[in-house]
Structure formats: structure tokens, C-alpha cells
Design a protein around this motif. Structure first.
Motif, mmCIF file in Angstrom:
data_model
loop_
_atom_site.group_PDB
_atom_site.id
_atom_site.type_symbol
_atom_site.label_atom_id
_atom_site.label_comp_id
_atom_site.label_asym_id
_atom_site.label_seq_id
_atom_site.Cartn_x
_atom_site.Cartn_y
_atom_site.Cartn_z
ATOM 1 N N LYS A 168 0.833 -1.211 0.000
ATOM 2 C CA LYS A 168 0.000 0.000 0.000
ATOM 3 C C LYS A 168 0.868 1.262 0.000
ATOM 4 O O LYS A 168 0.507 2.284 -0.617
ATOM 5 C CB LYS A 168 -0.957 -0.002 1.193
ATOM 6 C CG LYS A 168 -0.292 0.023 2.564
ATOM 7 C CD LYS A 168 -1.327 0.009 3.671
ATOM 8 C CE LYS A 168 -0.687 0.036 5.061
ATOM 9 N NZ LYS A 168 0.104 1.242 5.310
ATOM 10 N N ALA A 171 2.254 1.591 -3.532
ATOM 11 C CA ALA A 171 1.197 2.047 -4.429
ATOM 12 C C ALA A 171 0.981 3.553 -4.288
ATOM 13 O O ALA A 171 0.820 4.276 -5.280
ATOM 14 C CB ALA A 171 -0.096 1.291 -4.149
ATOM 15 N N SER A 183 -4.895 2.837 -12.085
ATOM 16 C CA SER A 183 -4.979 2.244 -10.746
ATOM 17 C C SER A 183 -4.637 0.755 -10.777
ATOM 18 O O SER A 183 -4.001 0.241 -9.855
ATOM 19 C CB SER A 183 -6.374 2.448 -10.160
ATOM 20 O OG SER A 183 -7.359 1.892 -11.018
ATOM 21 N N SER A 184 -5.021 0.065 -11.864
ATOM 22 C CA SER A 184 -4.706 -1.368 -11.966
ATOM 23 C C SER A 184 -3.213 -1.580 -12.165
ATOM 24 O O SER A 184 -2.625 -2.512 -11.603
ATOM 25 C CB SER A 184 -5.492 -2.012 -13.111
ATOM 26 O OG SER A 184 -5.178 -1.399 -14.355
ATOM 27 N N ALA A 187 -1.492 -0.983 -8.769
ATOM 28 C CA ALA A 187 -1.698 -2.117 -7.860
ATOM 29 C C ALA A 187 -0.836 -3.305 -8.269
ATOM 30 O O ALA A 187 -0.228 -3.973 -7.423
ATOM 31 C CB ALA A 187 -3.173 -2.511 -7.850
ATOM 32 N N ARG A 191 2.420 -4.830 -6.167
ATOM 33 C CA ARG A 191 2.345 -6.223 -5.707
ATOM 34 C C ARG A 191 3.551 -7.028 -6.165
ATOM 35 O O ARG A 191 4.198 -7.714 -5.377
ATOM 36 C CB ARG A 191 1.039 -6.836 -6.232
ATOM 37 C CG ARG A 191 0.829 -8.290 -5.873
ATOM 38 C CD ARG A 191 -0.578 -8.782 -6.189
ATOM 39 N NE ARG A 191 -1.273 -8.068 -7.218
ATOM 40 C CZ ARG A 191 -1.150 -8.290 -8.532
ATOM 41 N NH1 ARG A 191 -0.320 -9.222 -8.962
ATOM 42 N NH2 ARG A 191 -1.847 -7.598 -9.416
#
Length: 385
Positions: A168, A171, A183-184, A187, A191
């Protein structure tokens, strides 16, 4: 804006250093910043240097902060290396310079990245200066862990320990730094970078590498024969060499542009004869070749971490821990579920160990391609249960 805006997921550490800036009477002159790869220890050391030299305590916008960020501030020196070890002559030069008074700043600050790459003989050259720094000198040393540094140095430094940044936090950093990311994408990069800020930034600026990684992960999961392993090893080797060459070429180009900027030269104009010898030393063929080799091995090491993430995810599936810790390779969830059926828990663990064996062999100057082939062959799932 503040210099601390560059630091990801280290709120308690930043608060501690800010307290030192606010109360300079508590300032130690020798520091050791430790943290796992990608945690940002070198960035933190630079930002601390900015805060110490900045007349506004590290606002990140003044000329002093700007010069330190560009590496052109005369009283902040950074020693880094693309070689296996830090040279003793380089350290001797820093020690000699540390006895001089600052030319424009409040302090003479010396940052040594990867101090764990010093031989014992080189460390002994540095020891006295770290133990008894000159009145206006500050040493900021960086290493993966305190145990990687000789006790003689470690015991004389104020220790700062960094944690692995959470997804987080990465991100949020990517959203601030790269607003054009969806946003994808943010993320996904947060990750798969697995807490490594440098890798996250790499994927954010070289998004074609996301596809390269995805193909490699899919190839690892879908291997069924030795021929698959051999072909995949060759592809990984070729991709790593191409990435290494690109990385070094970009670094050299950036250094050349910075040289021209410092000397007031236009980007497209030829370098005057008087400055050409200095300019030509940037990216000399032999040094560039060593940098490419080092970068190639770093990339291979990163790829091994990615391969490990496959079997880390399998272990998560085996232990029904999806909700608590999640999986790294979410895009391959269906393939991972199928592979989890083929492997037992002990077989998944054995494959994690096989990756670490390959890592040690390559770090020990093994032949990367052969080690990759051998490792990938051991990762093939059993034909029958």
C-alpha cells in the motif's frame, strides 16, 4: 514539499531523523543505514544529507537540495561502485578529503553505498575517520544488514534500520510519482515488486518489462519437459543481457547530459577539445563492460526472486492463506491453482530451495545460463502422482 517525500513506508525512521534535524545537538557524525534491497537505504541517506545541508531543514525545493539531488553539491560526496568490491584508493581519497573544511555547506558529508562490499583492509582505512570524524564531517554508510558490516565499523555508528515497505505504501508512492499510471497498473506493480522500491520504479518507467516478466512467470508455471526448461533459460538469459545493456546505456547517457549541463554546454553541441578527455571518461568501454556484467547479474538475481514468488504463491494456496497474505502473481491465479494440485507442500518448498541454490551458485561466479538450465529442470512438476 519535503525531502522526506521520497521515502516510502519508513514513517518512524523519518520521524527519528527529523528530530535530529530539529535538535542538532543530538547529531551523531557516523551513521549506518541498513535495510533489505529495495527498502531505500541509499535514498534515505541522500535525503538526510539534504536535510542537514539545506538552510530550511530539507524543503526539497531550494538550490542546495537541487544540487545534492543532482550530485553536484561540493560538500556531499557519494561513493558507489559497479564492481564487486569498493576500491581502497577510492576510500583513501574520501578519508583525505574528510579532513578539509566544507566549501559552501555546513558539513562535509560522505555517503558510502554498499559498505558491505569493502574488504577488511579497505575497512581499516576508513575506521579511524568513522571513529573520530573531523569536526565538520559526517559519514553516512549503507548496507543490507548490520551483520554485513565488520563489528569495528558497526560499533562506531548510529544504527538506522529500515523495514520492507508494504504494497500500500509503494502504491501510494507510485501514484504520486507516476500520475499517468492507471490504478490497476499501480496495484500490479506494487504487488509484484515485493517491497522493492527500485524495482517498482523500474516497472513504472519501463512498462514493456511487465510483459517480459509475465511471459517468464507463465513459462515457469507451464513447464512440463526439460526442453521447455532449456528454452526458457535461454530466453531469460537473452532478456537479462538486453536489459543490462539498456540500463547501462541509459545511465551513461544521463551522466553525459549531466556533464554538459554542469559545464554550460548545449545538449546537441559537440564537447570542446579542452573538456573532451573528461567527457570521454564517461562510459569508457572497459568500465561499461564491467557495469553491464554487474547489471546482468543483478537482473538475474531479480528474476530468481520472481521465480521464487511462484512457489511462495503455491505455499500460500496450500496453507489457505489467500485472504491473509494474498498472492504475488495474481494474473496467473488459474495456472497457480492447477500447479498447486500437482505439487505437495514439501515439493513446493524444495523448489524454493532450488532457486536459492542457483542464486548462490551465480553469486559465486557460476555460469548463469547453465545454472538457470539446471534450476529450471528441477522445477518441472512430477509427471504422475
Amino acid at each position: 514539499m519535503s525531502v522526506w517525500d521520497n521515502i516510502v513506508g519508513q514513517q518512524s525512521v523519518v520521524a527519528r531523523l527529523q528530530k535530529v534535524i530539529d535538535q542538532p545537538q543530538a547529531l551523531a557524525q557516523s551513521w549506518l543505514f541498513v535495510g533489505p534491497p529495495g527498502s531505500g537505504r541509499s535514498v534515505l541517506a541522500r535525503d538526510f544529507a539534504q536535510a542537514l545541508e539545506c538552510p530550511n531543514g530539507g524543503d526539497g525545493t531550494c538550490e542546495v537540495c537541487h544540487q545534492i539531488e543532482l550530485g553536484s553539491f561540493p560538500d556531499v560526496r557519494v561513493l558507489t561502485t559497479q564492481a564487486v568490491t569498493i576500491g581502497i584508493d577510492d576510500v583513501r581519497a574520501l578519508v583525505a578529503e574528510s579532513e578539509q573544511m566544507p566549501s559552501v555547506g555546513q558539513w562535509k558529508i560522505f555517503i558510502i553505498e554498499d559498505v558491505d562490499r569493502m574488504s577488511e583492509r579497505t575497512t581499516n582505512v576508513l575506521l579511524k575517520s568513522v571513529e573520530e570524524p573531523a569536526e565538520h564531517t559526517i559519514w553516512l554508510l549503507c548496507a543490507p544488514s548490520a551483520q554485513d558490516v565488520l563489528p569495528t565499523i558497526r560499533s562506531r555508528c548510529r544504527l538506522v534500520t529500515l523495514a520492507v515497505p508494504q504494497a500500500k505504501d509503494i502504491a501510494a508512492f507510485l501514484t504520486r510519482r507516476y500520475p499517468d499510471l492507471t490504478s490497476s497498473q499501480t496495484a500490479q506493480i506494487a504487488r509484484i515488486s515485493q517491497g522493492h522500491i527500485g524495482i517498482a520504479s523500474l516497472y513504472a518507467t519501463h512498462r514493456d518489462m511487465l510483459a517480459t516478466r509475465a511471459n517468464m512467470i507463465s513459462g515457469v508455471i507451464s513447464m512440463t519437459r526439460s526442453s521447455d526448461a532449456v528454452l526458457l533459460a535461454r530466453q531469460i538469459d537473452e532478456d537479462a543481457k538486453a536489459q543490462a545493456q539498456q540500463t547501462v546505456d541509459e545511465r551513461v547517457e544521463k551522466q553525459q547530459l549531466e556533464f554538459k549541463r554542469k559545464n554550460g554546454l548545449e545538449e546537441k553541441k559537440p564537447v570542446p577539445a579542452a573538456l573532451r578527455p573528461q567527457y570521454n571518461r564517461i562510459g569508457k568501454a572497459d568500465e561499461k563492460k564491467r557495469e553491464v556484467t554487474r547489471s546482468y547479474r543483478d537482473i538475474i538475481d531479480r528474476i530468481l526472486t520472481d521465480i521464487s514468488s511462484v512457489y511462495r504463491d503455491i505455499s500460500v494456496i496450500h496453507n489457505d492463506a489467500l485472504e491473509s497474505v494474498g498472492i504475488v502473481n495474481l494474473e496467473n491465479n488459474a495456472q497457480l491453482q492447477q500447479l498447486a494440485v500437482k505439487l505437495t507442500r514439501s515439493e513446493a518448498t524444495q523448489r524454493l530451495e532450488a532457486v536459492e541454490v542457483a542464486r548462490r551458485r551465480i553469486q559465486g561466479n557460476g555460469a548463469p545460463l547453465l545454472d538457470l538450465e539446471a534450476m529450471l529442470c528441477t522445477l518441472i512438476p512430477p509427471f504422475k502422482r
